[in-house]
Design a protein around this motif. Structure first.
Motif, PDB file in Angstrom:
ATOM      1  N   ARG A   1      10.335   4.642  -3.441  1.00 49.72           N
ATOM      2  CA  ARG A   1      11.039   4.294  -4.684  1.00 49.72           C
ATOM      3  C   ARG A   1      12.486   4.764  -4.684  1.00 49.72           C
ATOM      4  N   LYS A   2      12.763   5.876  -4.032  1.00 46.48           N
ATOM      5  CA  LYS A   2      14.123   6.426  -3.956  1.00 46.48           C
ATOM      6  C   LYS A   2      14.340   6.963  -2.556  1.00 46.48           C
ATOM      7  N   GLY A   3      15.585   6.972  -2.136  1.00 44.66           N
ATOM      8  CA  GLY A   3      15.928   7.583  -0.851  1.00 44.66           C
ATOM      9  C   GLY A   3      15.756   6.657   0.331  1.00 44.66           C
ATOM     10  N   PHE A   4      15.592   5.374   0.051  1.00 47.12           N
ATOM     11  CA  PHE A   4      15.367   4.426   1.140  1.00 47.12           C
ATOM     12  C   PHE A   4      16.492   4.491   2.167  1.00 47.12           C
ATOM     13  N   ASP A   5      17.721   4.717   1.695  1.00 49.95           N
ATOM     14  CA  ASP A   5      18.867   4.749   2.608  1.00 49.95           C
ATOM     15  C   ASP A   5      18.815   5.923   3.589  1.00 49.95           C
ATOM     16  N   SER A   6      18.011   6.919   3.294  1.00 48.29           N
ATOM     17  CA  SER A   6      17.935   8.070   4.194  1.00 48.29           C
ATOM     18  C   SER A   6      16.940   7.841   5.332  1.00 48.29           C
ATOM     19  N   LEU A   7      16.232   6.726   5.278  1.00 48.86           N
ATOM     20  CA  LEU A   7      15.233   6.448   6.318  1.00 48.86           C
ATOM     21  C   LEU A   7      15.876   5.705   7.478  1.00 48.86           C
ATOM     22  N   GLU A   8      15.244   5.835   8.639  1.00 45.30           N
ATOM     23  CA  GLU A   8      15.684   5.054   9.792  1.00 45.30           C
ATOM     24  C   GLU A   8      15.396   3.579   9.532  1.00 45.30           C
ATOM     25  N   GLU A   9      16.178   2.722  10.174  1.00 50.46           N
ATOM     26  CA  GLU A   9      15.906   1.292  10.075  1.00 50.46           C
ATOM     27  C   GLU A   9      14.518   1.015  10.653  1.00 50.46           C
ATOM     28  N   PRO A  10      13.752   0.137  10.024  1.00 51.49           N
ATOM     29  CA  PRO A  10      12.435  -0.183  10.592  1.00 51.49           C
ATOM     30  C   PRO A  10      12.594  -0.965  11.897  1.00 51.49           C
ATOM     31  N   SER A  11      11.659  -0.748  12.788  1.00 50.19           N
ATOM     32  CA  SER A  11      11.677  -1.498  14.043  1.00 50.19           C
ATOM     33  C   SER A  11      11.214  -2.932  13.770  1.00 50.19           C
ATOM     34  N   GLU A  12      11.434  -3.799  14.737  1.00 47.57           N
ATOM     35  CA  GLU A  12      10.995  -5.186  14.587  1.00 47.57           C
ATOM     36  C   GLU A  12       9.472  -5.255  14.428  1.00 47.57           C
ATOM     37  N   ILE A  13       8.767  -4.414  15.158  1.00 48.03           N
ATOM     38  CA  ILE A  13       7.297  -4.382  15.052  1.00 48.03           C
ATOM     39  C   ILE A  13       6.884  -3.969  13.643  1.00 48.03           C
ATOM     40  N   GLU A  14       7.568  -2.954  13.103  1.00 49.97           N
ATOM     41  CA  GLU A  14       7.236  -2.513  11.744  1.00 49.97           C
ATOM     42  C   GLU A  14       7.501  -3.628  10.732  1.00 49.97           C
ATOM     43  N   GLU A  15       8.636  -4.299  10.879  1.00 52.49           N
ATOM     44  CA  GLU A  15       8.954  -5.402   9.956  1.00 52.49           C
ATOM     45  C   GLU A  15       7.877  -6.488  10.027  1.00 52.49           C
ATOM     46  N   ASP A  16       7.458  -6.848  11.228  1.00 54.40           N
ATOM     47  CA  ASP A  16       6.435  -7.885  11.390  1.00 54.40           C
ATOM     48  C   ASP A  16       5.111  -7.453  10.764  1.00 54.40           C
ATOM     49  N   LEU A  17       4.744  -6.199  10.972  1.00 52.03           N
ATOM     50  CA  LEU A  17       3.475  -5.709  10.416  1.00 52.03           C
ATOM     51  C   LEU A  17       3.521  -5.659   8.893  1.00 52.03           C
ATOM     52  N   LEU A  18       4.687  -5.269   8.348  1.00 50.54           N
ATOM     53  CA  LEU A  18       4.785  -5.181   6.891  1.00 50.54           C
ATOM     54  C   LEU A  18       4.636  -6.552   6.232  1.00 50.54           C
ATOM     55  N   ASP A  19       4.970  -7.599   6.949  1.00 49.55           N
ATOM     56  CA  ASP A  19       4.758  -8.949   6.421  1.00 49.55           C
ATOM     57  C   ASP A  19       3.281  -9.214   6.161  1.00 49.55           C
ATOM     58  N   GLN A  20       2.415  -8.480   6.854  1.00 52.33           N
ATOM     59  CA  GLN A  20       0.968  -8.688   6.729  1.00 52.33           C
ATOM     60  C   GLN A  20       0.291  -7.647   5.834  1.00 52.33           C
ATOM     61  N   ALA A  21       1.050  -6.662   5.384  1.00 52.38           N
ATOM     62  CA  ALA A  21       0.447  -5.571   4.617  1.00 52.38           C
ATOM     63  C   ALA A  21       0.062  -6.034   3.215  1.00 52.38           C
ATOM     64  N   TRP A  22      -1.048  -5.513   2.719  1.00 46.84           N
ATOM     65  CA  TRP A  22      -1.494  -5.834   1.372  1.00 46.84           C
ATOM     66  C   TRP A  22      -0.650  -5.081   0.339  1.00 46.84           C
ATOM     67  N   GLY A  23      -0.499  -5.665  -0.805  1.00 42.80           N
ATOM     68  CA  GLY A  23       0.126  -4.972  -1.930  1.00 42.80           C
ATOM     69  C   GLY A  23       1.634  -4.869  -1.903  1.00 42.80           C
ATOM     70  N   LEU A  24       2.284  -5.544  -0.991  1.00 38.96           N
ATOM     71  CA  LEU A  24       3.751  -5.449  -0.950  1.00 38.96           C
ATOM     72  C   LEU A  24       4.378  -6.724  -1.478  1.00 38.96           C
TER      73      LEU A  24
END
Ligand code: FES
Length: 80
Positions: free
Chosen positions: A57-80
């Motif tokens: 919810r906050k602090g997203f800018d402090s995180l590392e950029e997601p990898s391409e694999i993470e981005e692809d997997l998040l497309d399949q995640a429930w509840g997003l």
């Protein structure tokens, strides 16, 4: 060191929790597990299932950029 605030979740953390001095570089999944917040992690954190996903919810800018694999997997995640 970062501070992480976990909002209340009926099953995982009913009271919510503030984690002070979170080690830099530690994954949120490992941080939660180390602090007795038992989020699902079906593939044992091998980046194959998304059951460990969380909503930041906050602090997203402090995180590392997601990898391409993470981005692809998040497309399949429930509840997003
Ligand atoms: S436990 Fe995180 S992706 Fe499977």
């Amino acid at each position: 060191m970062p501070k992480v605030t976990v909002l209340p979740h009926a099953e995982l953390c009913p009271e919510g929790k503030t984690i002070e001095n979170a080690p830099e570089g530690q994954t949120i999944c490992d941080l939660l597990l180390d602090n007795d917040i038992e989020i699902d992690h079906a593939c044992e954190k091998s980046c194959a299932c998304t059951t460990c996903h969380v909503i930041v919810r906050k602090g997203f800018d402090s995180l590392e950029e997601p990898s391409e694999i993470e981005e692809d997997l998040l497309d399949q995640a429930w509840g997003l």
